[in-house]
Design an enzyme around this catalytic site. Sequence first.
Site, PDB file in Angstrom:
ATOM      1  N   SER A  79      -1.637  22.476 -33.931  1.00 52.72           N
ATOM      2  CA  SER A  79      -1.707  21.080 -33.479  1.00 52.72           C
ATOM      3  C   SER A  79      -0.388  20.384 -33.807  1.00 52.72           C
ATOM      4  O   SER A  79       0.257  20.732 -34.811  1.00 52.72           O
ATOM      5  CB  SER A  79      -2.845  20.342 -34.184  1.00 52.72           C
ATOM      6  N   TYR A  87      -6.918  18.063 -42.013  1.00 58.53           N
ATOM      7  CA  TYR A  87      -6.802  18.799 -40.740  1.00 58.53           C
ATOM      8  C   TYR A  87      -5.337  19.159 -40.482  1.00 58.53           C
ATOM      9  O   TYR A  87      -5.012  20.317 -40.161  1.00 58.53           O
ATOM     10  CB  TYR A  87      -7.357  17.925 -39.606  1.00 58.53           C
TER      11      TYR A  87
HETATM   12  P1  NAP Z   1     -14.014  21.321 -29.197  1.00 57.63           P
HETATM   13  O1  NAP Z   1     -14.044  20.749 -27.836  1.00 57.63           O
HETATM   14  O2  NAP Z   1     -14.662  20.579 -30.314  1.00 57.63           O
HETATM   15  O3  NAP Z   1     -14.592  22.828 -29.143  1.00 57.63           O
HETATM   16  C1  NAP Z   1     -14.650  23.548 -30.324  1.00 57.63           C
HETATM   17  C2  NAP Z   1     -15.045  24.984 -30.052  1.00 57.63           C
HETATM   18  O4  NAP Z   1     -14.961  25.701 -31.302  1.00 57.63           O
HETATM   19  C3  NAP Z   1     -16.461  25.130 -29.560  1.00 57.63           C
HETATM   20  O5  NAP Z   1     -16.506  26.239 -28.707  1.00 57.63           O
HETATM   21  C4  NAP Z   1     -17.245  25.387 -30.846  1.00 57.63           C
HETATM   22  O6  NAP Z   1     -18.433  26.135 -30.645  1.00 57.63           O
HETATM   23  C5  NAP Z   1     -16.243  26.225 -31.605  1.00 57.63           C
HETATM   24  N1  NAP Z   1     -16.442  26.183 -33.056  1.00 57.63           N
HETATM   25  C6  NAP Z   1     -16.431  25.116 -33.892  1.00 57.63           C
HETATM   26  N2  NAP Z   1     -16.660  25.494 -35.151  1.00 57.63           N
HETATM   27  C7  NAP Z   1     -16.825  26.846 -35.117  1.00 57.63           C
HETATM   28  C8  NAP Z   1     -17.110  27.824 -36.094  1.00 57.63           C
HETATM   29  N3  NAP Z   1     -17.275  27.519 -37.392  1.00 57.63           N
HETATM   30  N4  NAP Z   1     -17.221  29.104 -35.692  1.00 57.63           N
HETATM   31  C9  NAP Z   1     -17.075  29.446 -34.392  1.00 57.63           C
HETATM   32  N5  NAP Z   1     -16.796  28.563 -33.424  1.00 57.63           N
HETATM   33  C10 NAP Z   1     -16.686  27.278 -33.782  1.00 57.63           C
HETATM   34  O7  NAP Z   1     -12.507  21.563 -29.693  1.00 57.63           O
HETATM   35  P2  NAP Z   1     -11.118  21.598 -28.857  1.00 57.63           P
HETATM   36  O8  NAP Z   1     -10.610  20.210 -28.750  1.00 57.63           O
HETATM   37  O9  NAP Z   1     -11.241  22.444 -27.660  1.00 57.63           O
HETATM   38  O10 NAP Z   1     -10.184  22.314 -29.945  1.00 57.63           O
HETATM   39  C11 NAP Z   1      -9.873  23.683 -29.897  1.00 57.63           C
HETATM   40  C12 NAP Z   1      -8.690  23.926 -30.828  1.00 57.63           C
HETATM   41  O11 NAP Z   1      -7.584  23.115 -30.420  1.00 57.63           O
HETATM   42  C13 NAP Z   1      -8.969  23.553 -32.287  1.00 57.63           C
HETATM   43  O12 NAP Z   1      -8.359  24.486 -33.148  1.00 57.63           O
HETATM   44  C14 NAP Z   1      -8.292  22.205 -32.432  1.00 57.63           C
HETATM   45  O13 NAP Z   1      -7.899  21.929 -33.761  1.00 57.63           O
HETATM   46  C15 NAP Z   1      -7.096  22.388 -31.521  1.00 57.63           C
HETATM   47  N6  NAP Z   1      -6.504  21.127 -31.061  1.00 57.63           N
HETATM   48  C16 NAP Z   1      -7.225  20.265 -30.271  1.00 57.63           C
HETATM   49  C17 NAP Z   1      -6.616  19.080 -29.861  1.00 57.63           C
HETATM   50  C18 NAP Z   1      -7.333  18.083 -28.992  1.00 57.63           C
HETATM   51  O14 NAP Z   1      -6.812  16.961 -28.820  1.00 57.63           O
HETATM   52  N7  NAP Z   1      -8.467  18.409 -28.412  1.00 57.63           N
HETATM   53  C19 NAP Z   1      -5.312  18.760 -30.282  1.00 57.63           C
HETATM   54  C20 NAP Z   1      -4.638  19.668 -31.094  1.00 57.63           C
HETATM   55  C21 NAP Z   1      -5.231  20.845 -31.470  1.00 57.63           C
HETATM   56  P3  NAP Z   1     -19.877  25.406 -30.451  1.00 57.63           P
HETATM   57  O15 NAP Z   1     -19.867  24.845 -29.057  1.00 57.63           O
HETATM   58  O16 NAP Z   1     -20.893  26.470 -30.606  1.00 57.63           O
HETATM   59  O17 NAP Z   1     -19.963  24.342 -31.498  1.00 57.63           O
END
Ligand code: NAP
Length: 248
Positions: free
Chosen positions: A143, A157
């Site tokens: 991130s 985080y």
């Molecule tokens: P999201 O929409 O909240 O989706 C999270 C995903 O991770 C879901 O598939 C969830 O599964 C799974 N997950 C959560 N906890 C888990 C665990 N303990 N074991 C296995 N799976 C787990 O998140 P996102 O925004 O797509 O983020 C994905 C990645 O990008 C993360 O590493 C996040 O830090 C990074 N990121 C996101 C952003 C942003 O703005 N969105 C920015 C920078 C970095 P379930 O559906 O079963 O809960």
Amino acid sequence: MEHSVIVTGGSRGIGRAIALGAATAGYQVCVNYAHNAKAAEEVVSAIETAGGKAIAVQADMTKEADILRMFTAVDSELAPLTALVNNAGIVDKASKVDGMSLDRLERMFTTNITGPFLCAREAIKRMSTAHGGKGGGIVNISSVAAKTGAPNEYVDYAASKGAIDAMTIGLAKEVAAEGIRVNAVRPGIIYTDIHASGGQPDRVDRFKSVVPMLRGGQPEEIADATLWLLSDHASYVTGALLDVSGGR
Ligand code: NAP
């Protein structure tokens, strides 16, 4: 050659876009999830409808036994593993450091750091030429918070993402001569449900004015960068931290 990829947290948001894109790129896909089986099955169905192969595997990234079970399922049900995307990650409610509990810190670091380490370990055992594998690629989803530190929101985080950056750099050097490239993508603010999970559903629109491109990103824009890093088009790229953040 048929090959497969594990996308942790491949059921929703950025991971979902990566899983769908990987299938289009010819990978058999392990769509990992923690709780939401329906979302994972929908991704699998979309891949199968398009003629690809995928499996949904429940495995909590905070549990080593779950991670081992997920890799065993891939060994028996999919083509040889050549790629891992450490995507699953969490945020928490906005808080200053002086209000963070031990429970919160342990959950943050176990999910965002320990899980990716264990997955990388298992992937290396299968992909490294030193272990009889044919090589492969690992992409860690970090991130831009690793650069900004996320003050007053979630320094924990940001610190977990700083750690994954360091892991990317060190591991890339460790396995470079074993046919494995290790890189990170650092998304900016992307339209997914993660912000609602941290109690800020409108976070992208609230913060987009600080992005030089003046907009939030789409999950597919992170998927494109991830799949490029896994592809032969990035054959001389390892240890890179690629910001995909609209200039932030
Ligand atoms: P999201 O929409 O909240 O989706 C999270 C995903 O991770 C879901 O598939 C969830 O599964 C799974 N997950 C959560 N906890 C888990 C665990 N303990 N074991 C296995 N799976 C787990 O998140 P996102 O925004 O797509 O983020 C994905 C990645 O990008 C993360 O590493 C996040 O830090 C990074 N990121 C996101 C952003 C942003 O703005 N969105 C920015 C920078 C970095 P379930 O559906 O079963 O809960």
